[in-house]
Design an enzyme around this catalytic site. Sequence first.
Site, PDB file in Angstrom:
ATOM      1  CG  LEU A  76     -78.980  61.979  32.563  1.00 23.06           C
ATOM      2  CD1 LEU A  76     -80.131  62.472  33.433  1.00 23.06           C
ATOM      3  CD2 LEU A  76     -77.901  63.047  32.520  1.00 23.06           C
ATOM      4  CE1 TYR A 149     -68.976  58.345  38.182  1.00 22.34           C
ATOM      5  CE2 TYR A 149     -68.095  60.135  39.499  1.00 22.34           C
ATOM      6  CZ  TYR A 149     -69.088  59.624  38.689  1.00 22.34           C
ATOM      7  OH  TYR A 149     -70.169  60.394  38.380  1.00 22.34           O
TER       8      TYR A 149
END
Length: 319
Positions: A76, A149
């Site tokens: 994560l 991103y």
Amino acid sequence: MQVLITGGAGFIGSHLAEAYLARGDEVWILDDLSTGGIRNVEHLRDRPKFHYLVETVMNVPVLAESIDRVDAVIHLAAAVGVRLIVESPVNTIETNIKGTENVLMLASKKKKKVFIASTSEVYGKSARLPFKEDDDLVLGPTTKGRWSYACSKALDEFLAVAYWKERKLPVVIARLFNTVGPRQTGRYGMVIPTFVRQALSGSPITVFGDGTQSRSFTYVSDVVSAILGLVDSDQAVGQVFNIGNGKEITILDLANLVKGVTGSSSQIVTIPYDQAYEEGFEDMPRRVPDISKIRKAIGYEPTLGIRAILEKVVEYERK
Ligand code: UDP
């Protein structure tokens, strides 16, 4: 099971750590505390099956040792949050690409199962809704920081799929849609904690753009059960799944709902994107997942709607 959660002191990671511990599994977290915080896992520190390490996924020897210890890696750790991404694009690109490269390369040596957290942002500006896992990705120009991103996460996905195809590393990839719940910070741009704090303090609620853009929000515990299900499933290996909630709401309606749930008298104000983020900032008008694939694979079904989600966040923020 022994699991390593990179980014485990973050908002989603800390809830995931709780869930694994509740199952009786042993949890190791690795987090550099860049956007996460020890406060998120403070309540777990005395548990005998909980271990944490303040370190970055860029540190290959430490990461290698951590991966060797476990059966599965839940990756994560990433630079997240639109504000952070617009302000620090170099860090976003480097952390997201290099970090995932390190995890996959090291896990591959020992054939450890890897879960890669990707994002709904990879669908970009696509106007074909709801978003399905096999859809084309529609990204904006490289001169607009926001898209770095999406692009860095898309590259993570390519690399993970490549490790599965070429080296038989068992990976599963999930695109998380807007996830909300206790411990999420509004510091890096997330809308719900921001609106709730504004409403509770009587400050103006800042709607960016004209507020007609929409999102679909998922409660963190629904996302956590989806991750547990995908990691446990042998059929999910080598595949990409949306994790989200099919119900959408416009940001202006969200602002009004936050006012209603908090009983706030805050004003709702609109702020042009150029002022909120940067000159020429591009937002996506809608973002809705098709969740039929994950429903079929593991029987996933989101349990909380937007009002119930807001009630939980408001209760947390009031405390
Ligand atoms: N947003 C807003 N006011 C805020 C923060 C965000 O109107 O104070 C809007 C933002 O422009 C976007 C939506 O809320 O349209 C969701 O933003 P967030 O940063 O939470 O996530 P995104 O979906 O953009 O990744």
